[in-house]
Design a protein around this motif. Sequence first.
Motif, mmCIF file in Angstrom:
data_model
loop_
_atom_site.group_PDB
_atom_site.id
_atom_site.type_symbol
_atom_site.label_atom_id
_atom_site.label_comp_id
_atom_site.label_asym_id
_atom_site.label_seq_id
_atom_site.Cartn_x
_atom_site.Cartn_y
_atom_site.Cartn_z
ATOM 1 N N GLY A 125 0.814 -1.687 -0.135
ATOM 2 C CA GLY A 125 0.011 0.010 -0.367
ATOM 3 C C GLY A 125 0.552 1.292 -0.711
ATOM 4 O O GLY A 125 1.927 1.518 1.041
ATOM 5 N N LEU A 126 0.419 2.229 -1.027
ATOM 6 C CA LEU A 126 1.429 3.493 -1.029
ATOM 7 C C LEU A 126 0.824 4.414 -0.832
ATOM 8 O O LEU A 126 0.345 4.822 -1.017
ATOM 9 C CB LEU A 126 2.415 3.320 -2.611
ATOM 10 N N THR A 127 1.371 5.399 -0.328
ATOM 11 C CA THR A 127 0.287 6.855 -0.583
ATOM 12 C C THR A 127 0.980 7.434 -1.365
ATOM 13 O O THR A 127 1.696 7.074 -1.542
ATOM 14 C CB THR A 127 1.293 7.520 1.162
ATOM 15 N N GLY A 128 0.645 8.698 -1.697
ATOM 16 C CA GLY A 128 0.943 9.850 -2.629
ATOM 17 C C GLY A 128 2.698 10.023 -2.541
ATOM 18 O O GLY A 128 2.327 10.212 -3.407
ATOM 19 N N ARG A 129 2.564 10.193 -1.508
ATOM 20 C CA ARG A 129 4.137 11.073 -1.424
ATOM 21 C C ARG A 129 5.078 10.007 -1.825
ATOM 22 O O ARG A 129 6.111 9.618 -2.395
ATOM 23 C CB ARG A 129 4.392 10.992 0.328
ATOM 24 N N ALA A 130 4.732 8.009 -1.270
ATOM 25 C CA ALA A 130 5.321 6.856 -1.538
ATOM 26 C C ALA A 130 5.074 7.130 -3.685
ATOM 27 O O ALA A 130 5.542 6.942 -3.635
ATOM 28 C CB ALA A 130 4.923 5.254 -1.027
ATOM 29 N N VAL A 131 4.101 7.161 -3.778
ATOM 30 C CA VAL A 131 3.469 6.926 -5.122
ATOM 31 C C VAL A 131 4.872 7.793 -6.315
ATOM 32 O O VAL A 131 4.936 7.222 -6.972
ATOM 33 C CB VAL A 131 1.733 7.381 -5.585
ATOM 34 N N LEU A 132 5.064 9.099 -5.353
ATOM 35 C CA LEU A 132 5.596 10.134 -6.390
ATOM 36 C C LEU A 132 7.323 9.554 -6.603
ATOM 37 O O LEU A 132 7.744 10.291 -7.652
ATOM 38 C CB LEU A 132 5.198 12.007 -6.062
#
Length: 304
Positions: free
Chosen positions: A9-16
């Motif tokens: 599960g990736l957060t928005g920050r992690a996806v960026l």
Amino acid sequence: MAAPFLALGLTGRAVLQLLDDSTLVAEWDALPLAFTILGVDRFDGRVGRAQPTIDSSAAAAVLAARTTSARTLVAAAPRRDHPYNLARRVASLGHLSAGRTGAVFGLPDSDVAIIDPWVASGTVADRSAAAHHVASAARAVRALERSWPLESVVGERDSGIFVRSGQIDHVDIDETYRIAGPLTVPEPPHGPSVLAWYGDPAADGVPDVADDVDLVIGSAGQPIVAIGLGDEVPTDATGTVLSAAVDGGDVDVADLLHAARQLLADGVTATDSTLPLRDALTLAIAPRVPRRAAFPVPQPHPWL
């Protein structure tokens, strides 16, 4: 009992962070994960608190083009996007990714009072009412994606019939959302996109949504559970979602991939990277619900 499959599960920050690092993308693509949720922070109450978020469907499209195996679930935002637009995005991703994508619905842990521009009531005062809105959106996406069967696209040169349009259905939804349909995108070639619910449907007040989605993720007693970095993997779970979301911040993607690699080495079941998402999770396709035809049966062109 077989060890559980592993997802992220990736957060928005992690996806960026992932999008900005081709080495991380390659490492992520090489892991035999079941799937990765893009934008899991939509369900942990942190969106709107100065945390960067992303358009999950746009990120999924970019990542699908840069990978060959990675499978993703995009965090749906029905309070921002009408279910019709969500369905178009989900179906389009299914075509672009060769069946490696799906969508996940759910509620944030806080701030459930909303103004929903797509429904008549507008303000949602409690968690149960908000959950009914989101569950209605999930049902609408499923019905819309199945309203145009791919097998109706025949391209018959002899008859001049490109699409057997009599097989395309209205959805005729008159619940929280009023939608006639049909969708303007045919169903993806690997079947309807995988839809999931993040949370506990019973606690959220929508127990019936478990019958409308393929997976329920992240609640105690469910076959698929969500854990944080360093937490023990339950031995009785069918699947585990290792989340980058932590209190007060995010896990670095490199650390998350390292932890996932270690869990896989320790015996968590690897998932066949060559399969579409639905096949990788061995999820059956429910029979199509008969509905009102949207168009008449096409006839051959008279000059042929």
